[in-house]
Design a protein around this motif. Structure first.
Motif, mmCIF file in Angstrom:
data_model
loop_
_atom_site.group_PDB
_atom_site.id
_atom_site.type_symbol
_atom_site.label_atom_id
_atom_site.label_comp_id
_atom_site.label_asym_id
_atom_site.label_seq_id
_atom_site.Cartn_x
_atom_site.Cartn_y
_atom_site.Cartn_z
ATOM 1 N N THR A 1 0.828 -1.206 0.000
ATOM 2 C CA THR A 1 0.000 0.000 0.000
ATOM 3 C C THR A 1 0.859 1.251 0.000
ATOM 4 O OG1 THR A 1 -1.824 -1.120 1.135
ATOM 5 C CG2 THR A 1 -1.744 1.275 1.302
ATOM 6 N N TYR A 2 1.887 1.278 0.849
ATOM 7 C CA TYR A 2 2.775 2.434 0.928
ATOM 8 C C TYR A 2 3.507 2.645 -0.401
ATOM 9 C CZ TYR A 2 6.582 5.444 2.592
ATOM 10 O OH TYR A 2 7.475 6.472 2.757
ATOM 11 N N GLN A 3 3.994 1.554 -0.968
ATOM 12 C CA GLN A 3 4.678 1.638 -2.260
ATOM 13 C C GLN A 3 3.742 2.211 -3.323
ATOM 14 O OE1 GLN A 3 6.487 -2.066 -3.862
ATOM 15 N NE2 GLN A 3 5.225 -1.639 -5.639
ATOM 16 N N ARG A 4 2.499 1.749 -3.311
ATOM 17 C CA ARG A 4 1.545 2.182 -4.330
ATOM 18 C C ARG A 4 1.163 3.649 -4.157
ATOM 19 N NH1 ARG A 4 -2.899 -1.368 -7.210
ATOM 20 N NH2 ARG A 4 -4.265 0.235 -8.037
ATOM 21 N N GLN A 5 1.030 4.127 -2.929
ATOM 22 C CA GLN A 5 0.713 5.534 -2.696
ATOM 23 C C GLN A 5 1.810 6.438 -3.243
ATOM 24 O OE1 GLN A 5 0.118 5.796 1.526
ATOM 25 N NE2 GLN A 5 -1.901 4.815 1.461
ATOM 26 N N ARG A 6 3.041 6.052 -3.067
ATOM 27 C CA ARG A 6 4.158 6.853 -3.588
ATOM 28 C C ARG A 6 4.235 6.769 -5.111
ATOM 29 N NH1 ARG A 6 9.514 5.486 -0.389
ATOM 30 N NH2 ARG A 6 9.097 3.450 -1.301
ATOM 31 N N GLN A 7 3.949 5.590 -5.651
ATOM 32 C CA GLN A 7 3.955 5.424 -7.102
ATOM 33 C C GLN A 7 2.887 6.307 -7.752
ATOM 34 O OE1 GLN A 7 2.725 1.565 -8.639
ATOM 35 N NE2 GLN A 7 4.343 1.626 -10.182
ATOM 36 N N ARG A 8 1.700 6.379 -7.128
ATOM 37 C CA ARG A 8 0.642 7.216 -7.673
ATOM 38 C C ARG A 8 1.010 8.694 -7.595
ATOM 39 N NH1 ARG A 8 -1.559 6.072 -11.538
ATOM 40 N NH2 ARG A 8 -2.557 8.084 -11.224
ATOM 41 N N ALA A 9 1.719 9.104 -6.556
ATOM 42 C CA ALA A 9 2.157 10.496 -6.452
ATOM 43 C C ALA A 9 3.127 10.831 -7.581
ATOM 44 C CB ALA A 9 2.811 10.745 -5.097
ATOM 45 N N LEU A 10 4.054 9.927 -7.882
ATOM 46 C CA LEU A 10 4.995 10.154 -8.984
ATOM 47 C C LEU A 10 4.255 10.221 -10.319
ATOM 48 C CD1 LEU A 10 7.996 7.837 -8.008
ATOM 49 C CD2 LEU A 10 8.038 10.332 -8.222
ATOM 50 N N ALA A 11 3.258 9.368 -10.503
ATOM 51 C CA ALA A 11 2.475 9.396 -11.746
ATOM 52 C C ALA A 11 1.744 10.727 -11.898
ATOM 53 C CB ALA A 11 1.484 8.239 -11.764
ATOM 54 N N PHE A 12 1.202 11.235 -10.794
ATOM 55 C CA PHE A 12 0.510 12.527 -10.831
ATOM 56 C C PHE A 12 1.486 13.648 -11.178
ATOM 57 C CE2 PHE A 12 -0.862 16.404 -8.600
ATOM 58 C CZ PHE A 12 -2.094 16.613 -9.222
ATOM 59 N N LEU A 13 2.667 13.634 -10.557
ATOM 60 C CA LEU A 13 3.686 14.643 -10.866
ATOM 61 C C LEU A 13 4.117 14.577 -12.325
ATOM 62 C CD1 LEU A 13 6.154 14.676 -7.835
ATOM 63 C CD2 LEU A 13 4.541 16.447 -8.513
ATOM 64 N N LEU A 14 4.239 13.367 -12.848
ATOM 65 C CA LEU A 14 4.611 13.193 -14.252
ATOM 66 C C LEU A 14 3.562 13.812 -15.161
ATOM 67 C CD1 LEU A 14 6.303 11.931 -16.548
ATOM 68 C CD2 LEU A 14 4.969 9.829 -16.225
ATOM 69 N N ALA A 15 2.296 13.530 -14.901
ATOM 70 C CA ALA A 15 1.223 14.079 -15.729
ATOM 71 C C ALA A 15 1.207 15.603 -15.668
ATOM 72 C CB ALA A 15 -0.118 13.515 -15.270
ATOM 73 N N ALA A 16 1.406 16.156 -14.474
ATOM 74 C CA ALA A 16 1.436 17.616 -14.321
ATOM 75 C C ALA A 16 2.613 18.219 -15.070
ATOM 76 C CB ALA A 16 1.506 17.977 -12.841
ATOM 77 N N SER A 17 3.754 17.539 -15.040
ATOM 78 C CA SER A 17 4.961 18.063 -15.686
ATOM 79 C C SER A 17 4.853 18.008 -17.203
ATOM 80 C CB SER A 17 6.184 17.279 -15.197
ATOM 81 O OG SER A 17 6.341 17.411 -13.794
ATOM 82 N N VAL A 18 4.303 16.914 -17.741
ATOM 83 C CA VAL A 18 4.100 16.826 -19.194
ATOM 84 C C VAL A 18 3.157 17.933 -19.653
ATOM 85 C CG1 VAL A 18 3.051 15.429 -21.028
ATOM 86 C CG2 VAL A 18 4.601 14.377 -19.380
ATOM 87 N N ASP A 19 2.108 18.181 -18.880
ATOM 88 C CA ASP A 19 1.148 19.228 -19.233
ATOM 89 C C ASP A 19 1.822 20.590 -19.256
ATOM 90 O OD1 ASP A 19 -1.811 19.924 -19.584
ATOM 91 O OD2 ASP A 19 -1.261 21.210 -17.895
ATOM 92 N N ALA A 20 2.721 20.836 -18.289
ATOM 93 C CA ALA A 20 3.397 22.131 -18.212
ATOM 94 C C ALA A 20 4.458 22.284 -19.299
ATOM 95 C CB ALA A 20 4.027 22.304 -16.826
ATOM 96 N N VAL A 21 5.269 21.248 -19.489
ATOM 97 C CA VAL A 21 6.375 21.338 -20.460
ATOM 98 C C VAL A 21 5.851 21.495 -21.882
ATOM 99 C CG1 VAL A 21 8.248 20.009 -21.530
ATOM 100 C CG2 VAL A 21 8.034 20.096 -19.026
ATOM 101 N N PHE A 22 4.795 20.781 -22.216
ATOM 102 C CA PHE A 22 4.262 20.828 -23.586
ATOM 103 C C PHE A 22 3.031 21.720 -23.706
ATOM 104 C CE2 PHE A 22 6.659 16.878 -23.349
ATOM 105 C CZ PHE A 22 7.425 16.942 -24.505
ATOM 106 N N LYS A 23 2.757 22.468 -22.606
ATOM 107 C CA LYS A 23 1.686 23.469 -22.615
ATOM 108 C C LYS A 23 0.350 22.913 -23.124
ATOM 109 C CE LYS A 23 4.885 27.361 -23.222
ATOM 110 N NZ LYS A 23 5.703 26.830 -22.185
ATOM 111 N N GLY A 24 0.047 21.685 -22.682
ATOM 112 C CA GLY A 24 -1.221 21.071 -23.021
ATOM 113 C C GLY A 24 -1.327 20.548 -24.437
ATOM 114 N N GLN A 25 -0.216 20.576 -25.198
ATOM 115 C CA GLN A 25 -0.250 20.147 -26.599
ATOM 116 C C GLN A 25 -0.019 18.640 -26.763
ATOM 117 O OE1 GLN A 25 -1.091 22.400 -29.108
ATOM 118 N NE2 GLN A 25 -1.521 23.542 -27.210
#
Length: 497
Positions: free
Chosen positions: A29-53
């Motif tokens: 459970t702990y491993q999965r909670q951290r993995q989901r946080a990294l996935a969320f950060l990745l999605a946010a970063s892709v959105d910012a770097v490519f400006k939603g494109q």
């Protein structure tokens, strides 16, 4: 020389060697909670770097992370991956926490599920980026493990640290597993279903019957291909089938035997469990329990001797194991292998090299089976393959073994320990893989699993499964064929188990 994987060193994640179901459940459970946080950060970063494109797709779990790609499958350069990584680091240092708030109806309208009005999981946000949260996620960014973005195939991997103190392990590739997952992706294109949204749309439009029939036909076609490959390897007389819990090994074995008959060969099946040593000879774990999933519980001497005898054309006595008494029994019936005969060994250790270390590789064929679901909730939330198997097990345990969902959830950590130790390290040893997942199965399992889970005590796993099932419409199970692998779990199979 063959060497056992170094489990106790933490090669899976810290404390892995502690064989205790509650500890394992907490670690996973702990491993999965951290993995989901990294996935969320990745999605946010892709959105910012490519400006939603660019639209990021977290496609499926793979190894120690997720396989990801853009929706248009455009390639990423190393420089672009570095830009994404650098932005993730920027968010970790500048924001410190992921914010969480209650959801509104607008947040959930796009999913088209049946139960959103009363059950809306929260929304996560960081900066201007927001996303629904379908499960518990680590909000404190200082607690994240090491991670890396690595180019792979047509996309890239986000890998998270599962070594000591959250450190990254050396990368290990699983090309056969990835190829099987990609094959299932192609099945999704045939079925035109990749997400819960698309599955619900087909169910509501009454197209689910064709979806179901084609999904089952794809299974049968793959089983026939495996049977053809076995026949082509004309020197193979033994077939080993292994896979994790609730993969559908028993039904797959019976359907494979049918396809071998089509190919003019007769297959008999033996469970490796019948070669267990007597319970009083098993060495207990430090907590006093017995690990029946350890290869040390098998009578390897007798098993290997019988294999050699059968390959020589000799007869051997059949066996049975009395789990209630904890005693091995040798039966009066004998078996032997004729010119067109095969013997199928079903058991979790079938891919372990120790089992076949004394045999010529020309004499056997190995098959790995698992339920590798490729269904996504949305672009950033793939459905966990282990969660799909857990739902199968909850239903089967209730229907055929008298266990409550609470009991199955409690034991799940121990089951996962056995899989990580005894099955997954050897999956690439197989000759072929079979993915037993069915794109429609959650719509069937929901009718059985949902009421069982509602009676179970609150936990992260239980809540995550309930959220998933609430998003999915149901399908009447009368349309599921009697030979379907799903029947192994919901009942009314044409096969005798």
């Amino acid at each position: 020389m063959y060497k056992e994987p170094d489990i106790a060193s933490g090669s899976f994640f810290p404390g892995f060697f502690l064989h205790n179901s509650a500890i394992m459940n907490n670690q996973l459970t702990y491993q999965r909670q951290r993995q989901r946080a990294l996935a969320f950060l990745l999605a946010a970063s892709v959105d910012a770097v490519f400006k939603g494109q660019k639209r990021l797709i977290l496609d499926h779990s793979f190894g120690d992370g997720y396989f990801c790609h853009f929706s248009d499958f455009s390639p990423l350069t190393d420089d672009q991956l570095k830009m994404i990584h650098d932005y993730m680091e920027h968010l970790i240092k500048s924001c410190r926490f992921i914010e969480k708030r209650d959801a509104t109806s607008r947040d959930w309208r796009h999913l088209g599920g049946p139960d959103h009005a009363n059950h809306r999981p929260p929304i996560l946000s960081i900066g201007e980026f927001k996303s629904p949260s379908y499960e518990a996620t680590e909000l404190d960014l200082s607690k994240l493990p090491q991670y890396e973005l690595k180019s792979y195939n047509s996309g890239f991997l986000i890998r998270d640290g599962r070594g000591e103190n959250g450190s990254l392990r050396p990368f290990k590739d699983y090309p056969k597993l990835f190829s099987t997952m990609e094959e299932y992706e192609s099945w999704g294109r045939i079925l035109k279903v990749h997400s819960v949204i698309e599955l619900n749309a087909q169910i509501k439009s009454q197209d689910f019957k064709e979806l179901l029939w084609v999904a089952e036909a794809l299974h049968e076609k793959k089983i026939a291909q495996i049977a053809d490959a076995i026949k082509k390897k004309s020197t193979a007389k033994l077939v080993f089938i292994a896979g994790p819990s609730s993969s559908g090994k028993t039904t797959f074995t019976k359907r494979l035997a049918n396809q071998m008959r089509v190919n003019g060969m007769y297959a008999r099946t033996i469970s490796m469990d019948d070669y267990f040593i007597d319970r009083d000879q098993m060495v207990p774990l430090p907590d006093g329990t017995l690990d029946f999933e350890s290869i040390d519980c098998l009578n390897l001497t007798d098993l290997q001797r019988d294999m050699e005898s059968l390959l020589k054309g000799e007869s051997v006595f059949l066996r049975s194991y009395d789990f209630k008494a904890g005693k091995a029994r040798i039966l009066p019936e004998k078996i032997s292998l004729g010119p067109g005969d095969l013997l199928i060994f079903e058991g979790i250790h079938g891919l372990n090299p120790i089992i076949t270390s004394h045999l010529n590789s020309d004499t056997y064929f190995k098959v790995y089976i698992s339920a590798l679901t490729q269904l996504n909730i949305d672009n950033h939330h793939p459905v966990s393959t282990s969660d799909a198997r857990l739902l199968r097990r909850i239903v089967r345990d209730s229907k055929f073994r008298g266990y409550s969902a609470e009991q199955t959830l409690t034991r799940w950590g121990s089951v996962r320990f056995g899989e990580l130790h005894n099955i997954f390290p050897y999956q690439e040893q197989c000759d072929m893989m079979f993915n037993s997942a069915l794109i429609y199965e959650l719509a069937i399992l929901k009718r059985h699993a949902y009421p069982l889970l509602r009676k179970a005590p609150q936990s992260d796993v239980r809540d995550r499964l309930l959220i998933l099932l609430r998003l999915i419409h149901t399908i009447p199970e009368r349309f599921v064929p009697g030979t379907s692998i799903l029947r192994e779990f919901i009942g009314k199979s044409y096969f005798h188990y």
